[in-house]
Design a protein around this motif. Structure first.
Motif, mmCIF file in Angstrom:
data_model
loop_
_atom_site.group_PDB
_atom_site.id
_atom_site.type_symbol
_atom_site.label_atom_id
_atom_site.label_comp_id
_atom_site.label_asym_id
_atom_site.label_seq_id
_atom_site.Cartn_x
_atom_site.Cartn_y
_atom_site.Cartn_z
ATOM 1 N N LEU A 1 5.829 19.313 -50.350
ATOM 2 C CA LEU A 1 5.568 18.651 -51.793
ATOM 3 C C LEU A 1 4.141 18.700 -51.937
ATOM 4 O O LEU A 1 3.605 18.782 -53.236
ATOM 5 N N THR B 1 9.134 18.730 -45.187
ATOM 6 C CA THR B 1 8.880 18.295 -46.749
ATOM 7 C C THR B 1 7.605 17.812 -47.061
ATOM 8 O O THR B 1 7.225 17.941 -48.147
ATOM 9 N N GLU C 1 10.088 17.033 -39.620
ATOM 10 C CA GLU C 1 9.680 15.957 -40.746
ATOM 11 C C GLU C 1 8.403 16.413 -41.389
ATOM 12 O O GLU C 1 8.143 15.901 -42.497
ATOM 13 N N MET D 1 7.445 8.457 -45.946
ATOM 14 C CA MET D 1 7.972 9.585 -45.390
ATOM 15 C C MET D 1 7.448 9.975 -44.147
ATOM 16 O O MET D 1 6.266 9.668 -43.922
#
Length: 98
Positions: free
Chosen positions: A34, A30, A27, A45
């Motif tokens: 970003l 990402t 996890e 998120m």
């Protein structure tokens, strides 16, 4: 629990920051990507930005956050007009599916 590899290279990677084991999860990929790309990380998120492994400007830069609601993936069925549905059925029939 599983083990994996995350590779970070280039000007954004901190040299030697991965010596020893680093606790991170899939996890975290990402949000980190970003942040490196300068895209706000959505607050909904899971995961975190692995700032301890970043270098240069990107390491000093604050993490941008986006407060948008998560996308609603429920109920997103395609809605076709009757004509579109008939055309789609005909295409599927021609392919042997219907």
């Amino acid at each position: 629990s599983s083990t994996g590899i995350m590779i970070l290279s280039g000007d954004v990677a901190a040299t030697g920051s991965w010596s020893g084991e680093t606790e991170c999860s899939l996890e975290d990929f990402t949000p980190t990507a970003l942040h490196v790309l300068g895209i706000p990380v959505p607050t909904y998120m899971d995961g975190r930005v692995l700032t301890q492994h970043l270098a240069g400007e990107i390491a000093r830069k604050g993490i941008l956050r986006a407060t948008a609601a998560p996308p609603d993936v429920r109920g997103n069925e395609a809605h076709y007009t009757q004509k579109e549905e008939e055309e789609l059925r005909e295409q599927l029939r021609a392919l042997g599916y219907v």
